[in-house]
Design a protein around this motif. Structure first.
Motif, PDB file in Angstrom:
ATOM      1  N   LYS A   2     -83.079  21.122  -3.163  1.00 17.49           N
ATOM      2  CA  LYS A   2     -84.051  20.035  -3.180  1.00 17.49           C
ATOM      3  C   LYS A   2     -85.281  20.563  -3.912  1.00 17.49           C
ATOM      4  O   LYS A   2     -85.977  21.446  -3.411  1.00 17.49           O
ATOM      5  N   ARG A   3     -85.539  20.012  -5.097  1.00 16.44           N
ATOM      6  CA  ARG A   3     -86.498  20.639  -6.008  1.00 16.44           C
ATOM      7  C   ARG A   3     -87.560  19.654  -6.481  1.00 16.44           C
ATOM      8  O   ARG A   3     -87.265  18.492  -6.772  1.00 16.44           O
ATOM      9  N   ASP A   4     -88.789  20.138  -6.564  1.00 16.01           N
ATOM     10  CA  ASP A   4     -89.887  19.426  -7.204  1.00 16.01           C
ATOM     11  C   ASP A   4     -90.433  20.365  -8.272  1.00 16.01           C
ATOM     12  O   ASP A   4     -91.015  21.407  -7.960  1.00 16.01           O
ATOM     13  N   GLY A   5     -90.243  20.002  -9.539  1.00 14.08           N
ATOM     14  CA  GLY A   5     -90.544  20.915 -10.629  1.00 14.08           C
ATOM     15  C   GLY A   5     -91.830  20.656 -11.377  1.00 14.08           C
ATOM     16  O   GLY A   5     -92.030  21.222 -12.464  1.00 14.08           O
ATOM     17  N   HIS A   6     -92.711  19.810 -10.832  1.00 16.25           N
ATOM     18  CA  HIS A   6     -93.960  19.504 -11.544  1.00 16.25           C
ATOM     19  C   HIS A   6     -95.065  19.297 -10.516  1.00 16.25           C
ATOM     20  O   HIS A   6     -95.259  18.197  -9.994  1.00 16.25           O
ATOM     21  N   GLN A  22    -101.298  24.702   1.377  1.00 18.12           N
ATOM     22  CA  GLN A  22    -101.086  23.318   1.820  1.00 18.12           C
ATOM     23  C   GLN A  22     -99.890  22.693   1.105  1.00 18.12           C
ATOM     24  O   GLN A  22     -99.062  22.010   1.721  1.00 18.12           O
ATOM     25  N   TYR A  23     -99.800  22.908  -0.198  1.00 16.72           N
ATOM     26  CA  TYR A  23     -98.649  22.405  -0.954  1.00 16.72           C
ATOM     27  C   TYR A  23     -97.349  23.036  -0.445  1.00 16.72           C
ATOM     28  O   TYR A  23     -96.349  22.345  -0.214  1.00 16.72           O
ATOM     29  N   ILE A  24     -97.372  24.347  -0.293  1.00 17.54           N
ATOM     30  CA  ILE A  24     -96.150  25.057   0.084  1.00 17.54           C
ATOM     31  C   ILE A  24     -95.686  24.656   1.473  1.00 17.54           C
ATOM     32  O   ILE A  24     -94.488  24.397   1.700  1.00 17.54           O
ATOM     33  N   GLU A  25     -96.608  24.595   2.403  1.00 20.05           N
ATOM     34  CA  GLU A  25     -96.228  24.238   3.777  1.00 20.05           C
ATOM     35  C   GLU A  25     -95.687  22.804   3.841  1.00 20.05           C
ATOM     36  O   GLU A  25     -94.732  22.526   4.588  1.00 20.05           O
ATOM     37  N   LYS A  26     -96.257  21.901   3.064  1.00 20.52           N
ATOM     38  CA  LYS A  26     -95.721  20.537   3.041  1.00 20.52           C
ATOM     39  C   LYS A  26     -94.321  20.522   2.441  1.00 20.52           C
ATOM     40  O   LYS A  26     -93.417  19.849   2.963  1.00 20.52           O
ATOM     41  N   ALA A  27     -94.126  21.255   1.357  1.00 23.90           N
ATOM     42  CA  ALA A  27     -92.798  21.307   0.737  1.00 23.90           C
ATOM     43  C   ALA A  27     -91.752  21.813   1.722  1.00 23.90           C
ATOM     44  O   ALA A  27     -90.648  21.255   1.819  1.00 23.90           O
ATOM     45  N   TYR A  30     -90.869  19.228   4.305  1.00 25.36           N
ATOM     46  CA  TYR A  30     -90.037  18.150   3.752  1.00 25.36           C
ATOM     47  C   TYR A  30     -88.669  18.678   3.284  1.00 25.36           C
ATOM     48  O   TYR A  30     -87.936  17.973   2.597  1.00 25.36           O
ATOM     49  N   ASN A  31     -88.375  19.914   3.654  1.00 25.04           N
ATOM     50  CA  ASN A  31     -87.067  20.530   3.381  1.00 25.04           C
ATOM     51  C   ASN A  31     -86.795  20.756   1.894  1.00 25.04           C
ATOM     52  O   ASN A  31     -85.635  20.784   1.466  1.00 25.04           O
ATOM     53  N   PHE A  32     -87.862  20.935   1.119  1.00 26.13           N
ATOM     54  CA  PHE A  32     -87.662  21.328  -0.269  1.00 26.13           C
ATOM     55  C   PHE A  32     -87.335  22.819  -0.309  1.00 26.13           C
ATOM     56  O   PHE A  32     -87.914  23.613   0.435  1.00 26.13           O
ATOM     57  N   THR A  33     -86.409  23.167  -1.173  1.00 26.00           N
ATOM     58  CA  THR A  33     -85.969  24.556  -1.277  1.00 26.00           C
ATOM     59  C   THR A  33     -86.481  25.235  -2.542  1.00 26.00           C
ATOM     60  O   THR A  33     -86.352  26.457  -2.682  1.00 26.00           O
ATOM     61  N   ASP A  34     -87.069  24.452  -3.467  1.00 26.31           N
ATOM     62  CA  ASP A  34     -87.412  24.988  -4.786  1.00 26.31           C
ATOM     63  C   ASP A  34     -88.564  24.162  -5.354  1.00 26.31           C
ATOM     64  O   ASP A  34     -88.444  22.940  -5.509  1.00 26.31           O
ATOM     65  N   ILE A  35     -89.685  24.804  -5.643  1.00 25.79           N
ATOM     66  CA  ILE A  35     -90.824  24.105  -6.223  1.00 25.79           C
ATOM     67  C   ILE A  35     -91.389  24.920  -7.387  1.00 25.79           C
ATOM     68  O   ILE A  35     -91.280  26.151  -7.410  1.00 25.79           O
ATOM     69  N   ALA A  78     -90.916  34.088   0.451  1.00 17.22           N
ATOM     70  CA  ALA A  78     -89.595  34.274  -0.153  1.00 17.22           C
ATOM     71  C   ALA A  78     -88.442  33.846   0.756  1.00 17.22           C
ATOM     72  O   ALA A  78     -87.400  33.382   0.267  1.00 17.22           O
ATOM     73  N   GLU A  79     -88.606  33.978   2.054  1.00 18.87           N
ATOM     74  CA  GLU A  79     -87.520  33.628   2.973  1.00 18.87           C
ATOM     75  C   GLU A  79     -87.499  32.137   3.297  1.00 18.87           C
ATOM     76  O   GLU A  79     -86.517  31.656   3.890  1.00 18.87           O
ATOM     77  N   ASP A  80     -88.533  31.414   2.913  1.00 16.65           N
ATOM     78  CA  ASP A  80     -88.647  30.000   3.285  1.00 16.65           C
ATOM     79  C   ASP A  80     -88.409  29.032   2.135  1.00 16.65           C
ATOM     80  O   ASP A  80     -87.907  27.924   2.355  1.00 16.65           O
ATOM     81  N   ILE A  81     -88.783  29.440   0.922  1.00 13.61           N
ATOM     82  CA  ILE A  81     -88.708  28.518  -0.212  1.00 13.61           C
ATOM     83  C   ILE A  81     -88.802  29.320  -1.505  1.00 13.61           C
ATOM     84  O   ILE A  81     -89.448  30.368  -1.557  1.00 13.61           O
ATOM     85  N   ARG A  82     -88.132  28.829  -2.538  1.00 14.06           N
ATOM     86  CA  ARG A  82     -88.273  29.454  -3.856  1.00 14.06           C
ATOM     87  C   ARG A  82     -89.482  28.843  -4.551  1.00 14.06           C
ATOM     88  O   ARG A  82     -89.534  27.623  -4.765  1.00 14.06           O
ATOM     89  N   ILE A  83     -90.439  29.669  -4.898  1.00  9.78           N
ATOM     90  CA  ILE A  83     -91.628  29.230  -5.625  1.00  9.78           C
ATOM     91  C   ILE A  83     -91.527  29.750  -7.049  1.00  9.78           C
ATOM     92  O   ILE A  83     -91.427  30.960  -7.273  1.00  9.78           O
ATOM     93  N   ARG A  84     -91.526  28.842  -8.008  1.00  9.64           N
ATOM     94  CA  ARG A  84     -91.493  29.235  -9.415  1.00  9.64           C
ATOM     95  C   ARG A  84     -92.905  29.159  -9.985  1.00  9.64           C
ATOM     96  O   ARG A  84     -93.636  28.206  -9.734  1.00  9.64           O
ATOM     97  N   ILE A  85     -93.252  30.171 -10.746  1.00  6.52           N
ATOM     98  CA  ILE A  85     -94.554  30.209 -11.411  1.00  6.52           C
ATOM     99  C   ILE A  85     -94.410  29.531 -12.763  1.00  6.52           C
ATOM    100  O   ILE A  85     -93.586  29.934 -13.583  1.00  6.52           O
ATOM    101  N   GLY A  86     -95.198  28.482 -12.979  1.00 13.39           N
ATOM    102  CA  GLY A  86     -95.062  27.740 -14.215  1.00 13.39           C
ATOM    103  C   GLY A  86     -96.383  27.257 -14.775  1.00 13.39           C
ATOM    104  O   GLY A  86     -97.454  27.462 -14.194  1.00 13.39           O
TER     105      GLY A  86
END
Length: 264
Positions: A2-6, A22-27, A30-35, A78-86
């Motif tokens: 479950k990804r939000d890429g922008h 705040q962004y990360i905790e909300k993601a 909401y069960n997002f796995t990749d942002i 790292a254990e909770d969600i994949r965070i991509r630097i973009g």
């Protein structure tokens, strides 16, 4: 996945002060796995931002702090969600060399990136196409018509796809129908189906992916995603890969309309 890429950040000069956490905790909630955080990259030093506050891009001195803070948060979560630097990188006609130099310098820090068109050139001046309905309508009068602005926009998006911006050029094209943002303000019905299909076909042909951007659904004078629903279906038909993006500039906007977009 479950990804939000922008997603934007507190480093956005025209956004909110909502924190990364705040962004990360909300993601996560909401069960997002990749942002991906895709803050507006600094604009070329020799480009004059045409917006009144000149706040379209991140200040250059904030770039490394942005990257370093995200690197730390990647490890922390790292254990909770994949965070991509973009970054969301602007394609500005005539500034390809400066943009390539920027990407050559900083591209190795990035996990992900978007290439977007916000600025259109007419004669010797630039305009920010999504700044305000008044600005858009005034620009259409300069260019000749709303339809001609549409053509200029799609021509510029195609130039962005074809531009040689080096090995770190973003592989995702941002909101390719952003020119629709004020369609309910100028009230002209422009049939740009062929042009939008052309853009999507070239993206497919050249190996790019699409930013399916839900923000337009929340814009007063747009009321549709970028690209519109019919063209998200078209992406399925031509097997053009895409990534959902909420284009959130505040935590309240994060993941906006995800459940409307994804069933398409």
């Amino acid at each position: 996945m479950k990804r939000d890429g922008h997603i934007h950040s507190p480093y956005c000069p025209h956004g909110s002060s909502d924190t990364f956490i705040q962004y990360i905790e909300k993601a996560i909630s909401y069960n997002f796995t990749d942002i991906t955080f895709t803050e507006h990259a600094p604009l070329p030093n020799n480009f004059i931002d045409p917006t009144p506050q000149q706040d379209s891009g991140m200040k250059p001195e904030y770039l490394m702090p942005y990257l370093e803070e995200l690197k730390r948060l990647q490890k922390q979560y790292a254990e909770d969600i994949r965070i991509r630097i973009g970054l969301e990188v602007d394609y500005i006609k005539g500034y390809e060399q400066e943009t390539r130099q920027f990407l050559d310098t900083y591209g190795h820090f990035l996990d992900d990136a978007i290439l977007s068109v916000h600025f259109l050139q007419w004669q010797d001046t630039f305009v920010c196409i999504d700044f305000s309905p008044e600005c858009f309508i005034d620009f259409s009068k300069q260019v000749g018509s709303v339809e001609q602005v549409y053509h200029l926009y799609y021509d510029t998006v195609l130039q962005s796809i074809k531009a040689d911006l080096g090995p770190y050029k973003p592989k995702r094209i941002g909101h390719p129908s952003l020119v629709h943002k004020f369609q309910l303000a100028h009230t002209e019905k422009i049939n740009d189906d062929i042009r939008l299909q052309e853009v999507l076909n070239v993206m497919k042909q050249d190996g790019y992916e699409l930013d399916v951007n839900s923000a337009g659904l929340s814009k007063q004078y747009c009321q549709e995603p970028y690209p519109p629903f019919a063209f998200i279906k078209y992406c399925h038909a031509i097997e053009l890969p895409y990534v959902f993006g909420s284009d959130a500039h505040s935590v309240g906007d994060l993941h906006q309309h995800y459940n409307v977009i994804l069933p398409i």
